[in-house]
Design a protein around this motif. Structure first.
Motif, mmCIF file in Angstrom:
data_model
loop_
_atom_site.group_PDB
_atom_site.id
_atom_site.type_symbol
_atom_site.label_atom_id
_atom_site.label_comp_id
_atom_site.label_asym_id
_atom_site.label_seq_id
_atom_site.Cartn_x
_atom_site.Cartn_y
_atom_site.Cartn_z
ATOM 1 N N ASP A 20 4.543 4.071 -7.928
ATOM 2 C CA ASP A 20 4.448 3.093 -9.027
ATOM 3 C C ASP A 20 3.534 1.912 -8.690
ATOM 4 O O ASP A 20 3.164 1.141 -9.577
ATOM 5 N N LEU A 21 3.190 1.762 -7.414
ATOM 6 C CA LEU A 21 2.335 0.634 -7.030
ATOM 7 C C LEU A 21 0.953 0.738 -7.666
ATOM 8 O O LEU A 21 0.238 -0.262 -7.779
ATOM 9 N N ALA A 22 0.596 1.943 -8.108
ATOM 10 C CA ALA A 22 -0.690 2.118 -8.790
ATOM 11 C C ALA A 22 -0.751 1.282 -10.066
ATOM 12 O O ALA A 22 -1.830 0.912 -10.532
ATOM 13 N N GLU A 23 0.433 0.964 -10.636
ATOM 14 C CA GLU A 23 0.473 0.123 -11.855
ATOM 15 C C GLU A 23 -0.201 -1.229 -11.615
ATOM 16 O O GLU A 23 -0.756 -1.831 -12.525
ATOM 17 N N ILE A 24 -0.138 -1.705 -10.360
ATOM 18 C CA ILE A 24 -0.730 -3.018 -10.067
ATOM 19 C C ILE A 24 -2.255 -2.944 -10.191
ATOM 20 O O ILE A 24 -2.890 -3.858 -10.724
ATOM 21 N N VAL A 49 5.948 -4.668 -0.003
ATOM 22 C CA VAL A 49 5.130 -5.896 -0.024
ATOM 23 C C VAL A 49 3.833 -5.686 0.754
ATOM 24 O O VAL A 49 2.743 -5.981 0.263
ATOM 25 N N GLN A 50 3.952 -5.149 1.956
ATOM 26 C CA GLN A 50 2.748 -5.044 2.780
ATOM 27 C C GLN A 50 1.726 -4.073 2.186
ATOM 28 O O GLN A 50 0.548 -4.387 2.096
ATOM 29 N N SER A 51 2.198 -2.903 1.739
ATOM 30 C CA SER A 51 1.222 -1.933 1.219
ATOM 31 C C SER A 51 0.604 -2.441 -0.076
ATOM 32 O O SER A 51 -0.594 -2.272 -0.302
ATOM 33 N N SER A 52 1.397 -3.109 -0.920
ATOM 34 C CA SER A 52 0.775 -3.577 -2.173
ATOM 35 C C SER A 52 -0.165 -4.740 -1.916
ATOM 36 O O SER A 52 -1.203 -4.861 -2.570
ATOM 37 N N SER A 235 7.661 -6.207 -16.489
ATOM 38 C CA SER A 235 6.549 -6.307 -15.528
ATOM 39 C C SER A 235 6.307 -4.979 -14.812
ATOM 40 O O SER A 235 5.356 -4.845 -14.050
ATOM 41 N N LEU A 236 7.167 -3.994 -15.070
ATOM 42 C CA LEU A 236 7.068 -2.737 -14.313
ATOM 43 C C LEU A 236 5.912 -1.852 -14.788
ATOM 44 O O LEU A 236 5.368 -1.077 -14.014
ATOM 45 N N LYS A 237 5.588 -1.966 -16.046
ATOM 46 C CA LYS A 237 4.502 -1.149 -16.608
ATOM 47 C C LYS A 237 3.306 -2.050 -16.895
ATOM 48 O O LYS A 237 3.442 -3.092 -17.570
ATOM 49 N N ALA A 238 2.157 -1.649 -16.394
ATOM 50 C CA ALA A 238 0.949 -2.463 -16.568
ATOM 51 C C ALA A 238 0.690 -2.753 -18.048
ATOM 52 O O ALA A 238 0.270 -3.855 -18.406
#
Ligand code: PEP
Length: 252
Positions: A20-24, A49-52, A235-238
């Motif tokens: 889901d981090l791709a949403e960022i 946190v670190q990977s995002s 905030s979860l979905k771009a």
């Protein structure tokens, strides 16, 4: 009023997986130039946190955490994450005193203040959450409760911090206070901060949080004293979060 740069922050709580981090990244592309005029923050679970932060290091989205230890120094505190570690991992902000931590984990104002102070010392900007329950509102205690939380939970040393007004009864549901009620509590928070910090209180950003969505965000952002929002579910979905961001008057 000084020129406070709006801040729109997403609190992912304990939702989302690595995929889901791709949403960022999608969010970064969708909001375009608005990111220069508004600080945009995503607070994923601590594990991400670190990977995002790494994935978004050259993009416009800031990464924050949802909690930190009150312990400044390295210590034998199994399961805790220090503010210094979060800063090392690339976080810029940390939420402290969210109502879910105050209620489920029985966090007191004093503990929240210690966390906010640990965050400041580590170079993070704490977002200190305050807000009344439904029972407290019904009993006419909003000013007492929110005033006390602000006085006792914000850091005592100087440094930038943010206050988020999040009425507990408005979180995770469908109802929000009226715009007049939001304005009233934001004014009370600013007045309380002025009692503690004098003119510097004008520099503190005060966010509204609680069931903000793409439909209601635009009008909430027009309320006097509202410097942005702390957003949970939306905030979860771009697509939803960018609609909220692009609804801010500073976005265009
Ligand atoms: C929150 O948890 O901080 C929050 C505001 O949640 P929601 O937007 O889902 O009400």
């Amino acid at each position: 009023m000084g020129a406070r740069k709006p801040l729109i922050a997403g609190n992912w709580k304990m939702f989302g997986r690595a995929a889901d981090l791709a949403e960022i990244g999608v969010l970064a592309e969708t909001i375009g130039a608005a990111a220069g005029r508004i600080d945009i923050l995503i607070c994923p679970p601590a594990a991400y946190v670190q990977s995002s932060a790494w994935q978004n290091r050259s993009g416009p989205i800031l990464i924050g955490a949802q909690d930190c230890s009150p312990n400044g120094a390295d210590a034998a505190r199994t399961g805790e994450v220090s503010a210094a570690m979060l800063a090392d991992a690339g976080a810029k902000y940390v939420i402290v005193g969210h109502s879910e931590r105050r209620q489920i984990h029985k966090e007191t104002d004093d503990l929240v203040r210690q966390k906010a102070e640990a965050a400041l010392s580590a170079g993070l900007i704490p977002i200190v959450c305050v807000g009344e329950t439904q029972d407290e509102r019904t009993a006419g205690k909003v000013a007492d409760v929110v005033g006390r939380q602000v006085r006792s939970s914000v850091p005592s040393q100087s440094g930038a911090f943010v206050v988020a007004y999040e009425p507990v009864w408005a979180i995770g549901g469908n109802s929000t206070p009226t715009l007049a009620e939001i304005a009233e509590v934001h004014a009370l928070i600013r007045e309380t901060l002025a009692g503690q910090f004098g003119g510097q209180a004008n520099d503190t950003r005060i966010l509204y949080g609680g069931s903000v969505n793409p439909k209601n965000a635009g009008e909430i952002f027009t309320v006097a004293g509202v410097d942005g929002a702390l957003v949970g579910r939306a905030s979860l979905k771009a697509a939803d979060f960018s609609a909220i961001i692009l609804g801010h008057p500073a976005a265009v």
